[in-house]
Design a protein around this motif. Structure first.
Motif, PDB file in Angstrom:
ATOM      1  N   MET A  15       0.825  -1.207   0.000  1.00  0.00           N
ATOM      2  CA  MET A  15       0.000   0.000   0.000  1.00  0.00           C
ATOM      3  C   MET A  15       0.860   1.260   0.000  1.00  0.00           C
ATOM      4  O   MET A  15       0.589   2.208  -0.744  1.00  0.00           O
ATOM      5  CB  MET A  15      -0.926   0.017   1.216  1.00  0.00           C
ATOM      6  CG  MET A  15      -1.911   1.169   1.179  1.00  0.00           C
ATOM      7  SD  MET A  15      -3.055   1.190   2.560  1.00  0.00           S
ATOM      8  CE  MET A  15      -3.887  -0.363   2.332  1.00  0.00           C
ATOM      9  N   ALA A  16       1.905   1.283   0.794  1.00  0.00           N
ATOM     10  CA  ALA A  16       2.781   2.455   0.877  1.00  0.00           C
ATOM     11  C   ALA A  16       3.453   2.731  -0.467  1.00  0.00           C
ATOM     12  O   ALA A  16       3.611   3.889  -0.856  1.00  0.00           O
ATOM     13  CB  ALA A  16       3.819   2.254   1.969  1.00  0.00           C
ATOM     14  N   GLU A  17       3.843   1.676  -1.168  1.00  0.00           N
ATOM     15  CA  GLU A  17       4.488   1.858  -2.477  1.00  0.00           C
ATOM     16  C   GLU A  17       3.565   2.562  -3.465  1.00  0.00           C
ATOM     17  O   GLU A  17       4.033   3.345  -4.297  1.00  0.00           O
ATOM     18  CB  GLU A  17       4.922   0.509  -3.056  1.00  0.00           C
ATOM     19  CG  GLU A  17       6.181   0.003  -2.448  1.00  0.00           C
ATOM     20  CD  GLU A  17       6.656  -1.302  -3.053  1.00  0.00           C
ATOM     21  OE1 GLU A  17       7.839  -1.587  -2.912  1.00  0.00           O
ATOM     22  OE2 GLU A  17       5.841  -2.044  -3.649  1.00  0.00           O
ATOM     23  N   ARG A  18       2.287   2.310  -3.376  1.00  0.00           N
ATOM     24  CA  ARG A  18       1.337   2.969  -4.285  1.00  0.00           C
ATOM     25  C   ARG A  18       1.356   4.487  -4.114  1.00  0.00           C
ATOM     26  O   ARG A  18       1.049   5.224  -5.039  1.00  0.00           O
ATOM     27  CB  ARG A  18      -0.080   2.458  -4.031  1.00  0.00           C
ATOM     28  CG  ARG A  18      -0.279   1.047  -4.473  1.00  0.00           C
ATOM     29  CD  ARG A  18      -1.722   0.620  -4.304  1.00  0.00           C
ATOM     30  NE  ARG A  18      -1.723  -0.794  -3.986  1.00  0.00           N
ATOM     31  CZ  ARG A  18      -2.543  -1.391  -3.147  1.00  0.00           C
ATOM     32  NH1 ARG A  18      -3.468  -0.697  -2.530  1.00  0.00           N
ATOM     33  NH2 ARG A  18      -2.453  -2.676  -2.924  1.00  0.00           N
ATOM     34  N   TYR A  19       1.728   4.929  -2.910  1.00  0.00           N
ATOM     35  CA  TYR A  19       1.772   6.360  -2.613  1.00  0.00           C
ATOM     36  C   TYR A  19       3.199   6.909  -2.545  1.00  0.00           C
ATOM     37  O   TYR A  19       3.406   8.057  -2.169  1.00  0.00           O
ATOM     38  CB  TYR A  19       1.051   6.641  -1.287  1.00  0.00           C
ATOM     39  CG  TYR A  19      -0.420   6.325  -1.368  1.00  0.00           C
ATOM     40  CD1 TYR A  19      -1.308   7.225  -1.941  1.00  0.00           C
ATOM     41  CD2 TYR A  19      -0.904   5.117  -0.904  1.00  0.00           C
ATOM     42  CE1 TYR A  19      -2.655   6.933  -2.037  1.00  0.00           C
ATOM     43  CE2 TYR A  19      -2.259   4.805  -0.996  1.00  0.00           C
ATOM     44  CZ  TYR A  19      -3.122   5.715  -1.562  1.00  0.00           C
ATOM     45  OH  TYR A  19      -4.460   5.415  -1.666  1.00  0.00           O
ATOM     46  N   VAL A  23       9.210   2.221   3.314  1.00  0.00           N
ATOM     47  CA  VAL A  23       8.945   1.455   4.532  1.00  0.00           C
ATOM     48  C   VAL A  23      10.252   0.824   5.008  1.00  0.00           C
ATOM     49  O   VAL A  23      10.976   0.215   4.213  1.00  0.00           O
ATOM     50  CB  VAL A  23       7.897   0.348   4.278  1.00  0.00           C
ATOM     51  CG1 VAL A  23       7.696  -0.498   5.522  1.00  0.00           C
ATOM     52  CG2 VAL A  23       6.581   0.950   3.827  1.00  0.00           C
ATOM     53  N   CYS A  24      10.532   0.986   6.297  1.00  0.00           N
ATOM     54  CA  CYS A  24      11.716   0.390   6.906  1.00  0.00           C
ATOM     55  C   CYS A  24      11.290  -0.591   7.992  1.00  0.00           C
ATOM     56  O   CYS A  24      10.343  -0.329   8.731  1.00  0.00           O
ATOM     57  CB  CYS A  24      12.608   1.454   7.531  1.00  0.00           C
ATOM     58  SG  CYS A  24      13.338   2.562   6.319  1.00  0.00           S
ATOM     59  N   GLU A  50       5.226   2.827  13.073  1.00  0.00           N
ATOM     60  CA  GLU A  50       5.433   4.238  13.389  1.00  0.00           C
ATOM     61  C   GLU A  50       5.385   5.035  12.093  1.00  0.00           C
ATOM     62  O   GLU A  50       6.036   4.678  11.106  1.00  0.00           O
ATOM     63  CB  GLU A  50       6.798   4.415  14.055  1.00  0.00           C
ATOM     64  CG  GLU A  50       7.226   5.838  14.228  1.00  0.00           C
ATOM     65  CD  GLU A  50       8.669   5.961  14.686  1.00  0.00           C
ATOM     66  OE1 GLU A  50       8.935   6.875  15.468  1.00  0.00           O
ATOM     67  OE2 GLU A  50       9.516   5.155  14.256  1.00  0.00           O
ATOM     68  N   TYR A  51       4.611   6.111  12.098  1.00  0.00           N
ATOM     69  CA  TYR A  51       4.549   7.003  10.946  1.00  0.00           C
ATOM     70  C   TYR A  51       5.453   8.198  11.185  1.00  0.00           C
ATOM     71  O   TYR A  51       5.417   8.798  12.257  1.00  0.00           O
ATOM     72  CB  TYR A  51       3.129   7.530  10.741  1.00  0.00           C
ATOM     73  CG  TYR A  51       2.113   6.479  10.387  1.00  0.00           C
ATOM     74  CD1 TYR A  51       2.043   5.968   9.092  1.00  0.00           C
ATOM     75  CD2 TYR A  51       1.209   6.009  11.333  1.00  0.00           C
ATOM     76  CE1 TYR A  51       1.110   5.010   8.768  1.00  0.00           C
ATOM     77  CE2 TYR A  51       0.269   5.055  11.012  1.00  0.00           C
ATOM     78  CZ  TYR A  51       0.223   4.559   9.726  1.00  0.00           C
ATOM     79  OH  TYR A  51      -0.715   3.611   9.404  1.00  0.00           O
ATOM     80  N   GLU A  55       6.353  18.688   8.023  1.00  0.00           N
ATOM     81  CA  GLU A  55       5.675  19.784   8.721  1.00  0.00           C
ATOM     82  C   GLU A  55       4.213  19.940   8.306  1.00  0.00           C
ATOM     83  O   GLU A  55       3.392  20.431   9.074  1.00  0.00           O
ATOM     84  CB  GLU A  55       6.404  21.115   8.488  1.00  0.00           C
ATOM     85  CG  GLU A  55       7.849  21.133   8.901  1.00  0.00           C
ATOM     86  CD  GLU A  55       8.778  20.494   7.871  1.00  0.00           C
ATOM     87  OE1 GLU A  55       8.510  20.561   6.653  1.00  0.00           O
ATOM     88  OE2 GLU A  55       9.771  19.895   8.298  1.00  0.00           O
ATOM     89  N   SER A  56       3.894  19.533   7.100  1.00  0.00           N
ATOM     90  CA  SER A  56       2.520  19.691   6.609  1.00  0.00           C
ATOM     91  C   SER A  56       1.611  18.529   7.022  1.00  0.00           C
ATOM     92  O   SER A  56       0.424  18.542   6.729  1.00  0.00           O
ATOM     93  CB  SER A  56       2.518  19.822   5.084  1.00  0.00           C
ATOM     94  OG  SER A  56       2.921  18.605   4.486  1.00  0.00           O
ATOM     95  N   GLY A  57       2.183  17.524   7.680  1.00  0.00           N
ATOM     96  CA  GLY A  57       1.395  16.372   8.116  1.00  0.00           C
ATOM     97  C   GLY A  57       1.404  15.217   7.136  1.00  0.00           C
ATOM     98  O   GLY A  57       0.776  14.191   7.375  1.00  0.00           O
ATOM     99  N   ARG A  58       2.122  15.358   6.034  1.00  0.00           N
ATOM    100  CA  ARG A  58       2.223  14.292   5.030  1.00  0.00           C
ATOM    101  C   ARG A  58       3.128  13.186   5.561  1.00  0.00           C
ATOM    102  O   ARG A  58       4.196  13.451   6.100  1.00  0.00           O
ATOM    103  CB  ARG A  58       2.792  14.852   3.735  1.00  0.00           C
ATOM    104  CG  ARG A  58       2.883  13.838   2.632  1.00  0.00           C
ATOM    105  CD  ARG A  58       3.449  14.459   1.344  1.00  0.00           C
ATOM    106  NE  ARG A  58       3.614  13.449   0.348  1.00  0.00           N
ATOM    107  CZ  ARG A  58       4.686  12.667   0.227  1.00  0.00           C
ATOM    108  NH1 ARG A  58       5.697  12.807   1.043  1.00  0.00           N
ATOM    109  NH2 ARG A  58       4.759  11.763  -0.727  1.00  0.00           N
ATOM    110  N   ILE A  59       2.699  11.927   5.409  1.00  0.00           N
ATOM    111  CA  ILE A  59       3.524  10.787   5.822  1.00  0.00           C
ATOM    112  C   ILE A  59       4.699  10.672   4.864  1.00  0.00           C
ATOM    113  O   ILE A  59       4.521  10.618   3.645  1.00  0.00           O
ATOM    114  CB  ILE A  59       2.710   9.481   5.837  1.00  0.00           C
ATOM    115  CG1 ILE A  59       1.596   9.567   6.873  1.00  0.00           C
ATOM    116  CG2 ILE A  59       3.613   8.285   6.121  1.00  0.00           C
ATOM    117  CD1 ILE A  59       0.614   8.416   6.831  1.00  0.00           C
ATOM    118  N   THR A  60       5.910  10.634   5.415  1.00  0.00           N
ATOM    119  CA  THR A  60       7.106  10.547   4.581  1.00  0.00           C
ATOM    120  C   THR A  60       7.815   9.198   4.705  1.00  0.00           C
ATOM    121  O   THR A  60       8.633   8.858   3.867  1.00  0.00           O
ATOM    122  CB  THR A  60       8.106  11.660   4.953  1.00  0.00           C
ATOM    123  OG1 THR A  60       8.417  11.558   6.342  1.00  0.00           O
ATOM    124  CG2 THR A  60       7.517  13.027   4.656  1.00  0.00           C
TER     125      THR A  60
END
Length: 70
Positions: A15-19, A23-24, A50-51, A55-60
């Motif tokens: 799922m993370a790869e789609r966005y 992921v570690c 853990e996410y 600063e904008s709240g976007r998951i990095t």
């Protein structure tokens, strides 16, 4: 237990790869292409997700770490 954890983390990686979110697991980056390697390094136990964000709240980045004591 290991199989359940593996399936959970693998689906999160997909799922993370789609966005475009890396992921570690225990500090090592994994992609869906490395599922076999991921299964080999996972231990039987409980993992915590853990996410990390900007600063904008976007998951990095998403981290998974084994919980030693809880």
């Amino acid at each position: 237990m290991k199989r359940y954890v593996y399936e959970w983390i693998s689906s999160e990686i997909d799922m993370a790869e789609r966005y475009g979110i890396p992921v570690c697991v225990e500090g090592i980056h994994y992609s869906s292409k490395e599922n076999d390697e991921l299964y080999k390094v996972l231990e039987d136990g409980v993992y915590m997700k853990e996410y990390l964000g900007d600063e904008s709240g976007r998951i990095t980045r998403i981290n998974f770490n084994k919980v030693e004591k809880f």
